[in-house]
Design an enzyme around this catalytic site. Structure first.
Site, PDB file in Angstrom:
ATOM      1  NE  ARG A   1      15.582 -24.862  -4.725  1.00  0.00           N
ATOM      2  CZ  ARG A   1      14.667 -25.087  -5.628  1.00  0.00           C
ATOM      3  NH1 ARG A   1      15.000 -25.194  -6.885  1.00  0.00           N
ATOM      4  NH2 ARG A   1      13.411 -25.216  -5.296  1.00  0.00           N
TER       5      ARG A   1
ATOM      6  NE  ARG B   1      14.528 -23.077 -11.024  1.00  0.00           N
ATOM      7  CZ  ARG B   1      13.789 -23.796 -10.178  1.00  0.00           C
ATOM      8  NH1 ARG B   1      12.789 -23.227  -9.518  1.00  0.00           N
ATOM      9  NH2 ARG B   1      14.049 -25.069  -9.990  1.00  0.00           N
TER      10      ARG B   1
ATOM     11  CG  HIS C   1      16.223 -29.310  -8.942  1.00  0.00           C
ATOM     12  ND1 HIS C   1      15.287 -30.314  -9.079  1.00  0.00           N
ATOM     13  CD2 HIS C   1      15.524 -28.167  -8.699  1.00  0.00           C
ATOM     14  CE1 HIS C   1      14.067 -29.808  -8.927  1.00  0.00           C
ATOM     15  NE2 HIS C   1      14.183 -28.505  -8.722  1.00  0.00           N
TER      16      HIS C   1
ATOM     17  CG  HIS D   1      16.414 -29.464  -4.778  1.00  0.00           C
ATOM     18  ND1 HIS D   1      16.264 -29.883  -3.487  1.00  0.00           N
ATOM     19  CD2 HIS D   1      15.297 -28.760  -5.079  1.00  0.00           C
ATOM     20  CE1 HIS D   1      15.094 -29.445  -3.021  1.00  0.00           C
ATOM     21  NE2 HIS D   1      14.489 -28.751  -3.969  1.00  0.00           N
TER      22      HIS D   1
ATOM     23  CD  GLU E   1       9.383 -24.236  -2.824  1.00  0.00           C
ATOM     24  OE1 GLU E   1      10.430 -24.749  -3.218  1.00  0.00           O
ATOM     25  OE2 GLU E   1       8.348 -24.190  -3.502  1.00  0.00           O
TER      26      GLU E   1
HETATM   27  C1  SIN Z   1      10.960 -28.129  -4.787  1.00  0.00           C
HETATM   28  O1  SIN Z   1       9.787 -28.447  -4.597  1.00  0.00           O
HETATM   29  O2  SIN Z   1      11.801 -28.082  -3.916  1.00  0.00           O
HETATM   30  C2  SIN Z   1      11.377 -27.822  -6.189  1.00  0.00           C
HETATM   31  C3  SIN Z   1      10.654 -26.665  -6.677  1.00  0.00           C
HETATM   32  C4  SIN Z   1      11.530 -25.899  -7.603  1.00  0.00           C
HETATM   33  O3  SIN Z   1      12.434 -26.492  -8.207  1.00  0.00           O
HETATM   34  O4  SIN Z   1      11.374 -24.686  -7.671  1.00  0.00           O
END
Ligand code: SIN
Length: 434
Positions: free
Chosen positions: A276, A374, A339, A235, A119
């Site tokens: 993010r 985060r 988020h 998010h 990610e």
């Molecule tokens: C996501 O799947 O994008 C969210 C996971 C997270 O909040 O770390």
């Protein structure tokens, strides 16, 4: 008082407020001799932990420590507490092993080894996952585990109205049965706040609407230290449907697997795997420039194509289809939404707050692990690890003794109190924002 010696229905050794991964893992690790009550505001499955899609991070190998540490710190703008970050990473492998041992299923490669996805802001793939519903997989197993314990009682559909204190120590909680309307005190030797985040205070959020920062509100009321209440994570990619209510997340791992963000002209405008907050800003800028309400996420570039999309992201495919979008044929409209809450009730590495016998774990707490922003998929890991540490600390520290006066009449106008709490928490969140 000996553990388990409390006999009345309203006396427990530990009361845990919240039944997400943090609350449940704390309950699971408390000693069998302790009588434990787990209270939650909605149903037992109405926690944000159930909604977590992407996965849970783990240190891949010894050489990965430095890189994982730096990724977490960099994403958090180096405002993280290095000690907490170190502790989380060092315990990550044993935590994944423990989850596997209770039956949590993570995706595997053909040779049986764990599969890792990626990610934003991770310099390498180090996230284990179960399809696009990792949170549900982990939380369901922990719930089963906790429900099998003879010493744990569950009380769903119950709202914590306040903490019960003698002005010095925490001695339990004041509760209200959502369905019965009954207001009563539960005395406890130790109290654990695991009430989740603050998304219910925002118009657009991926969170359950019932998550309104109740733990933080209680802390503010009693002068218990809180930190960084303005550190709220947006998010970048939630499905744009134009409607109200909870926003559906399009997991960052979709971008981790190669999906691209494009504007109205079909042009890519940002590196999708930046942290993010950076991606979110770029999206807002693009929306402003174009005067649009969303940008689009194009899944046609996912490595492995449609087969990967169908296998890894079945929940997202289904939900998008229900909303009228076929991810195999067209880019889907996405928009940032609230988020996660990095701030919260100040807690140490064992979940201790500044009030004796009061603990805070999971999204409710701020132990400094996330800093200002985060790193993706650190939340489940952080919650599981520090909740277990809180349970161990509670087992070692013994129970509070003391008396707290309880006057049910003070809570009769609980709706007004809840409104005041919401306003107070929102003011703190906004007040400190630059
Ligand atoms: C996501 O799947 O994008 C969210 C996971 C997270 O909040 O770390």
């Amino acid at each position: 008082m000996e553990f388990g010696a409390r006999d009345a229905k309203t006396e427990y050794d530990v009361v845990v407020v919240g039944a997400g991964v943090a609350g449940l893992n704390c309950a699971v690790h408390l000693p069998e001799e302790m009588r434990v009550l787990v209270v939650c505001k909605g149903g037992l499955k109405e926690s944000d932990s159930y909604l977590a899609q992407g996965g849970i991070c783990v240190q891949r190998d010894r050489a990965d420590f430095r890189s994982y540490f730096e990724d977490t710190m960099r994403a958090g703008h180096f405002e993280n507490n290095p000690e907490t970050v170190k502790c989380m990473i060092e315990h990550s492998r044993e935590t994944i092993d423990e989850l596997l041992s209770i039956g949590v299923r993570f995706a595997r490669n053909d040779d049986g080894s764990l599969a890792y996805t990626r990610e934003g802001a991770h310099s390498r793939p180090r996230i284990v996952f179960h399809k696009d519903c990792t949170g549900k997989e982990i939380t369901a197993r922990l719930l089963e585990r906790a429900q099998r314990k003879q010493n744990v009682t569950f009380l769903p559909h119950t709202t914590m109205l306040d903490l019960l204190t003698d002005g010095n120590s925490c001695l339990g909680v004041v509760l209200r049965g959502n369905r019965t309307g009954k207001i009563y005190a539960v005395r406890a030797g130790n109290t654990v706040l695991a009430t989740g985040g603050v998304g219910g205070l925002f118009r657009h959020s991926t969170n359950y609407r019932i998550l309104t920062g109740d733990g933080v509100a209680a802390a503010l009321r009693h002068g218990i230290a809180v930190d960084h209440l303005n550190y709220v994570q947006i998010h970048p990619t939630t499905l744009y449907t134009g409607g109200r209510g909870r926003r559906f997340l399009i997991s960052e791992s979709v971008r981790g697997e190669g999906a691209r963000l494009i504007n109205g002209k079909g042009k890519r405008f940002v590196d999708e795997l930046l942290p993010r907050d950076v991606v979110t800003e770029a999206i807002f800028r693009e929306m402003q420039k174009e005067g649009s309400k969303f940008v689009r996420l194009d899944l046609s570039t996912v490595a492995g194509g449609n087969e990967t999309i169908a296998r890894h992201f079945p929940g997202i495919v289904k939900r998008c289809r229900e909303e009228g979008f076929d991810v195999f044929r067209e880019p889907v409209p996405v928009v940032p939404a609230q988020h996660y809450f990095m701030g919260g009730v100040r807690s140490d590495l064992s979940g201790r707050t500044t009030m004796p016998h009061l603990f805070a774990v999971g999204e409710t707490c701020c132990n400094g692990v996330h800093g200002r922003n985060r790193l993706a998929s650190n939340s489940l890991l952080e919650s599981v690890i520090f909740a277990k540490r809180a349970a161990e600390e509670i087992a070692a520290c013994g129970c509070a003794e003391g008396n707290a006066a309880f006057d049910a009449a003070r809570y009769e106008n609980y709706r007004r109190l809840a409104e005041e709490d919401k306003k107070r928490v929102l003011k703190e969140i906004k007040g400190e924002t630059q």
